[in-house]
Enzyme design. Structure first.
Site, PDB file in Angstrom:
ATOM      1  N   LYS A 249       9.028  -1.929  -9.169  1.00  0.00           N
ATOM      2  CA  LYS A 249       9.206  -1.867 -10.618  1.00  0.00           C
ATOM      3  C   LYS A 249       9.925  -3.125 -11.094  1.00  0.00           C
ATOM      4  O   LYS A 249      10.777  -3.656 -10.368  1.00  0.00           O
ATOM      5  CB  LYS A 249      10.083  -0.661 -10.990  1.00  0.00           C
ATOM      6  CG  LYS A 249       9.410   0.695 -10.857  1.00  0.00           C
ATOM      7  CD  LYS A 249      10.358   1.816 -11.253  1.00  0.00           C
ATOM      8  CE  LYS A 249       9.771   3.192 -11.058  1.00  0.00           C
ATOM      9  NZ  LYS A 249       8.659   3.534 -11.955  1.00  0.00           N
ATOM     10  N   ARG A 323       3.805  12.349  -7.199  1.00  0.00           N
ATOM     11  CA  ARG A 323       2.675  13.265  -6.971  1.00  0.00           C
ATOM     12  C   ARG A 323       2.392  13.407  -5.479  1.00  0.00           C
ATOM     13  O   ARG A 323       1.884  14.430  -5.040  1.00  0.00           O
ATOM     14  CB  ARG A 323       1.452  12.777  -7.762  1.00  0.00           C
ATOM     15  CG  ARG A 323       0.983  11.418  -7.373  1.00  0.00           C
ATOM     16  CD  ARG A 323       0.022  10.819  -8.403  1.00  0.00           C
ATOM     17  NE  ARG A 323       0.721  10.275  -9.576  1.00  0.00           N
ATOM     18  CZ  ARG A 323       0.113   9.681 -10.593  1.00  0.00           C
ATOM     19  NH1 ARG A 323      -1.199   9.553 -10.609  1.00  0.00           N
ATOM     20  NH2 ARG A 323       0.811   9.210 -11.608  1.00  0.00           N
TER      21      ARG A 323
END
Ligand code: BES
Ligand code: ZN
Ligand code: ZN
Length: 468
Positions: A249, A323
């Site tokens: 990120k 996920r």
């Protein structure tokens, strides 16, 4: 709990003892002129100093004739008789100066809402910076079962906020496990943890995400209650820090990523409420606890990993790790055919883009289950928004080398496609609800401190028994 509850809230059984500290009188805004006319000339003269007209949600502090602090007036335009008034009471608490208070007439108030709003407003995160005892506001309320429930809810929410606020150097997978263990001890629940070679064998996706970190990944499994009661399984994303992995990120997107275990904090908060209430359910809480770290053995973009379900997953992006850890935990949850599976996760930035930080999307295969929770959320002022599991976007998760990709190759409908990915791991007939929570309040509001924010939990608690 940073502030002891009994420092901010006292329940009084004998109404003669109610009048401790300053009284707060609630005056309906549309009756303000009549009320003003009935006050003494001395009090009217004080009010005449205030800017006019007096607006709703204003606090007026009066001084007694002897110069000491007198009663407070709160001019309000809200209905304070219902549970949904919780934030209005928080607003009153925010407005008054530190001290001890009571409401001069509690007969029409929702006492539980008053207690909860007051306690949530008093929350402060004091692990690294001590709270000034002079800032505490204490409310005296008559004894009531709704006040006891509010105290439990406030404790549970404070626990969740503390977990989110605690930075990753003090809230890694070890400490998350320790917190779940303490909760298990407190409520006589059973806790087991899978890690190491067993994790790699039985939960390969959790292992793949967490293996690069110094602190080992694990699956925390708490069970509580009578085995014959309906099985309620909560699954919470416990990514204790999300660097993004090798798809790292950029700085400003990483700043807040200690909160990426906000789903785990939320389900522990909800579990606290459920266990404290003695709800007739067999509760199970599953938390995949990992750090999405970067090192030589980190999982890579393009890797293909296996999952507990047996579906192979091509890693399109290592930053879509939530996920991955959830899909193995959800598979395990579904194996024992529970009455309901509820997962909560700080899963996508896209959920915030769609609905902002205050309104969590809820996904359900069955519209009526979502409707039950939306209604419950309205009743307790914990709002939710129902989003579609739009099957038309499913093909965007296709992979040419594996059963599925973990991301789509376009930037559209990020929260929906994350939910669609999860749905591949749950049998179609299972009652499953997914919450893509933000877990953070970017600013201070009445009852909501800046920082860790437990959302949707009171709504779920309120609606849960109608769903099972
Ligand atoms: N933890 C983030 C999601 C997140 C980001 C939640 C910001 C709240 C605020 C998650 O693991 C993530 O990085 N998701 C990616 C998915 C993308 C790579 C498909 C995202 O949302 O950008
Ligand atoms: Zn991520
Ligand atoms: Zn994440």
């Amino acid at each position: 709990m940073p502030i002891e509850i009994d420092q901010c809230l006292r329940q009084i059984s004998n109404s003669n003892d109610m009048e401790t500290g300053r009284g707060i009188t609630l005056v309906a805004h549309d009756q303000w002129s009549d009320y003003l006319a009935g006050l003494s000339a001395f009090q009217q003269a004080q009010i005449a100093q205030k800017p006019t007209p007096i607006k709703a949600n204003t606090l007026i502090e009066l001084t007694a004739e002897d110069g000491r602090a007198g009663p407070c007036l709160w001019v309000c335009d809200q209905n304070l008789t219902k549970e949904e008034a919780v934030w209005s009471f928080a607003q009153i608490c925010a407005a008054v100066p530190a001290g001890t208070y009571h409401f001069t007439d509690t007969s029409a108030l929702h006492l539980g809402a008053a207690a909860l709003g007051w306690l949530l407003e008093n929350y402060q995160f004091d692990r690294y910076k001590k709270v000034d005892a002079n800032t505490i506001k204490c409310l005296t309320l008559p004894q009531d079962p709704t006040v006891d429930e509010a105290i439990t809810a406030a404790e549970a929410i404070a626990l969740g906020r503390d977990l989110i606020n605690t930075p990753a150097n003090d809230m890694g997978p070890d400490q998350l496990e320790a917190t779940a263990r303490e909760l298990a001890t407190q409520f006589n629940a059973t806790l087991s943890v899978t890690m190491g070679a067993n994790l790699e064998k039985d939960f390969p996706a959790i292992h793949a995400v967490g293996k690069a970190a110094d602190i080992p990944p694990r699956l925390i499994d708490l069970t509580w209650g009578d085995d014959t009661a309906p099985k309620v399984t909560l699954v919470g994303k416990g990514v204790c820090f999300d660097t993004g992995g090798l798809n790292i990120k950029v700085a400003n997107y990483m700043t807040l990523m200690k909160k990426d275990m906000g789903g785990a904090a939320s389900v522990l908060s909800l579990a606290h409420m459920i266990m404290a209430s003695g709800m007739k359910v067999r509760l199970r809480v599953l938390i995949p606890a990992v750090e999405n770290a970067i090192s030589g053995n980190a999982f890579r973009p393009g890797d293909v990993i296996n999952t507990r379900k047996g579906l192979t997953v091509e890693i399109g992006n290592t930053d879509a790790e939530g996920r991955l850890v959830l899909c193995d935990a959800l598979t395990l949850a579904d194996e024992e055919n529970p009455a309901i599976i509820i997962d909560m996760a700080t899963l996508t930035g896209a959920a915030r883009v769609a609905l902002g930080p205050d309104l969590p999307p809820i996904y359900s295969r069955f519209d009526k289950d979502a409707a039950v929770l939306l209604e419950a959320g309205t009743q307790v002022a914990d709002p939710l928004w129902h989003m579609p599991l739009w099957q038309g976007y499913m093909e965007n998760l296709d992979s040419s080398v594996a059963d599925t990709n973990n991301v789509t190759d376009d930037a559209f409908a990020g929260s929906i496609t994350a939910a669609l990915y999860l749905s591949k791991f749950i049998r179609p007939e299972t009652k499953w609800l997914h919450f893509d929570v933000f877990g953070w309040s970017p600013k201070k509001r009445p009852g909501i401190a800046k920082g860790g924010h437990i959302m949707a939990v009171r709504a779920i608690y309120k609606g849960l028994e109608k769903l099972i």
